[in-house]
Design an enzyme around this catalytic site. Structure first.
Site, short mmCIF file in Angstrom:
data_model
loop_
_atom_site.label_atom_id
_atom_site.label_comp_id
_atom_site.label_asym_id
_atom_site.label_seq_id
_atom_site.Cartn_x
_atom_site.Cartn_y
_atom_site.Cartn_z
N GLY A 1 0.77 -1.26 0.09
CA GLY A 1 -0.01 0.10 0.08
C GLY A 1 0.91 1.07 0.10
O GLY A 1 2.02 1.25 -0.52
N GLY B 1 5.49 4.60 -8.75
CA GLY B 1 6.22 3.38 -8.78
C GLY B 1 5.45 2.27 -8.99
O GLY B 1 5.44 1.39 -9.74
N HIS B 2 4.62 2.10 -8.13
CA HIS B 2 3.41 1.09 -8.15
C HIS B 2 2.59 1.14 -9.14
O HIS B 2 2.50 0.02 -10.00
CB HIS B 2 2.78 1.11 -6.90
CG HIS B 2 3.34 0.96 -5.67
ND1 HIS B 2 3.45 1.91 -4.61
CD2 HIS B 2 3.99 -0.08 -5.05
CE1 HIS B 2 3.96 1.50 -3.60
NE2 HIS B 2 4.45 0.42 -3.76
N GLN C 1 7.62 -9.49 7.99
CA GLN C 1 8.95 -8.82 7.42
C GLN C 1 9.47 -7.61 8.00
O GLN C 1 10.25 -7.00 7.71
CB GLN C 1 8.60 -8.60 5.85
CG GLN C 1 8.01 -7.47 5.55
CD GLN C 1 7.68 -7.42 3.98
OE1 GLN C 1 6.87 -8.11 3.50
NE2 GLN C 1 8.29 -6.60 3.33
N GLY D 1 9.43 -4.27 -8.71
CA GLY D 1 10.43 -3.26 -9.08
C GLY D 1 12.05 -3.56 -8.94
O GLY D 1 12.23 -3.91 -7.77
N GLN E 1 15.26 -8.03 -3.17
CA GLN E 1 13.84 -8.55 -3.04
C GLN E 1 13.75 -9.44 -4.45
O GLN E 1 13.21 -10.56 -4.44
CB GLN E 1 13.11 -7.74 -2.80
CG GLN E 1 11.62 -8.16 -3.01
CD GLN E 1 10.58 -7.41 -2.29
OE1 GLN E 1 10.32 -7.02 -1.20
NE2 GLN E 1 9.77 -6.21 -3.15
N VAL F 1 11.26 3.95 -10.59
CA VAL F 1 10.83 5.11 -10.96
C VAL F 1 11.44 6.30 -10.17
O VAL F 1 11.53 6.09 -8.79
CB VAL F 1 9.23 5.10 -11.09
CG1 VAL F 1 8.95 6.50 -11.33
CG2 VAL F 1 8.79 4.21 -12.06
N LEU G 1 11.60 6.67 -6.10
CA LEU G 1 10.11 6.74 -5.40
C LEU G 1 10.12 5.67 -4.31
O LEU G 1 10.50 4.40 -4.69
CB LEU G 1 9.01 6.46 -6.49
CG LEU G 1 8.69 7.39 -7.53
CD1 LEU G 1 7.35 7.47 -7.95
CD2 LEU G 1 8.94 9.03 -6.82
O1 PAF Z 1 7.96 -4.79 -1.79
C1 PAF Z 1 7.10 -4.63 -1.00
O2 PAF Z 1 6.28 -3.88 -0.96
C2 PAF Z 1 6.96 -5.83 -0.04
O3 PAF Z 1 8.34 -6.27 0.28
C3 PAF Z 1 6.11 -6.96 -0.53
C4 PAF Z 1 6.71 -7.60 -2.09
C5 PAF Z 1 4.63 -6.63 -1.24
C6 PAF Z 1 5.91 -8.08 0.12
O4 PAF Z 1 5.50 -7.83 1.37
#
Ligand code: PAF
Length: 279
Positions: free
Chosen positions: A31, A36-37, A61, A148, A154, A177, A185
């Site tokens: 969220g 970028g999203h 996490q 991204g 990741q 981005v 971002l």
């Molecule tokens: O990059 C993120 O926003 C988070 O690490 C993800 C991949 C949604 C996992 O919670």
């Protein structure tokens, strides 16, 4: 766009889509959506006939409970942004009961890749990421997932786990981005004070300078030391600054065509990360 909050409802829709021969693309997020999203969603154009964005602030996490509680949340604003942008069929926003049932005790661990760079001072972080990403792949049954390059470690971990566990999803990497001043971002940028925000531009600028010097043939260690010092002068606490292979994240030399410069540095209590390729 339909807001879906339970995994049962999601499963029903996804089953119908698969029966109808649709291809499903997913963008996993926590969220606080920004451009970028939206670029991740856009990257699925022509690659998936149905698109799902997931929003779940994943408690496992975060190694610091304060960081988890302080993480910005705003489902309504996120939904409005996606609706306005268009192209998303489902916003899947489960609560914790839909993801971690009582007694949940499984972790997906991508050994090796999880301990370096950001894994060094965030123990368990990537186990949490690998676990939730695996769950979201299973729940959405996506054919393709966009990630991204800003979170390059990741991305490498997700690629590894998909390969190792034979998950039937392809991973689409999407370039970072950036703002006009080149700051990558990130939802965390919202936590910067105006003074810190102005200083944050030193991060990409220092990486650019370091890369230019490396390309000019200067010594790797000297370049990294100078860049580290420049960042400290600009007010950053530097956590790491390293040249690594973009293929396997191992330490590498500037002559490696996959070499990328990786940095994590904080302004106050806001930790920023970035990475750039040498070529
Ligand atoms: O990059 C993120 O926003 C988070 O690490 C993800 C991949 C949604 C996992 O919670």
């Amino acid at each position: 766009m339909k807001l879906v909050k339970t995994r049962q409802e999601l499963a029903d829709i996804v089953t119908q889509w698969h029966r109808a021969g649709e291809t499903i693309g997913v963008v996993p997020t926590m969220g606080s959506l920004h451009a970028g999203h939206l670029a991740l969603v856009k990257a699925l154009d022509g690659k998936a006939t149905r698109r799902i964005v997931t929003i779940f602030v994943n408690p496992i996490q975060f190694n610091n409970p304060d960081d988890f509680h302080l993480y910005p949340r705003g489902l309504e604003a996120d939904a409005a942004l996606l609706e306005e942008t268009g192209g998303v069929d489902i916003l899947y926003a489960p609560d914790e009961t839909q993801i971690y049932a009582p007694g949940f005790s499984t972790r997906v661990v991508v050994s090796g890749l999880d301990a370096m760079l950001c894994g060094g001072d965030r123990p368990g972080h990537f186990d949490g990421v690998a676990t939730i990403v695996t769950k979201l792949f299973m729940q959405t049954r996506a054919d393709i997932a966009a990630f991204g390059e800003k979170d390059f470690q990741q991305l490498c971990i997700v690629r590894r786990l998909v390969q190792d566990l034979d998950l039937p999803v392809s991973i689409l990497p999407v370039p970072t981005v950036r703002e006009a001043d080149q700051l990558a971002l990130s939802s965390r940028n919202r936590r910067l004070t105006p003074v810190q925000r102005a200083r944050a531009a030193h991060l990409p600028a220092s990486l650019h300078t370091c890369i230019a010097e490396l390309k000019a043939g200067k010594n790797l260690e000297t370049c990294l030391k100078t860049c580290w010092h420049d960042l400290e002068e600009a007010g950053f606490t530097v956590h790491y600054l390293e040249l690594r292979s973009g293929k396997n994240l191992q330490a590498t030399q500037p002559s490696d065509p996959s070499a990328r410069l990786f940095v994590a540095a904080s302004l106050g209590d806001v930790r920023l990360i970035d990475n750039m390729p040498l070529c």
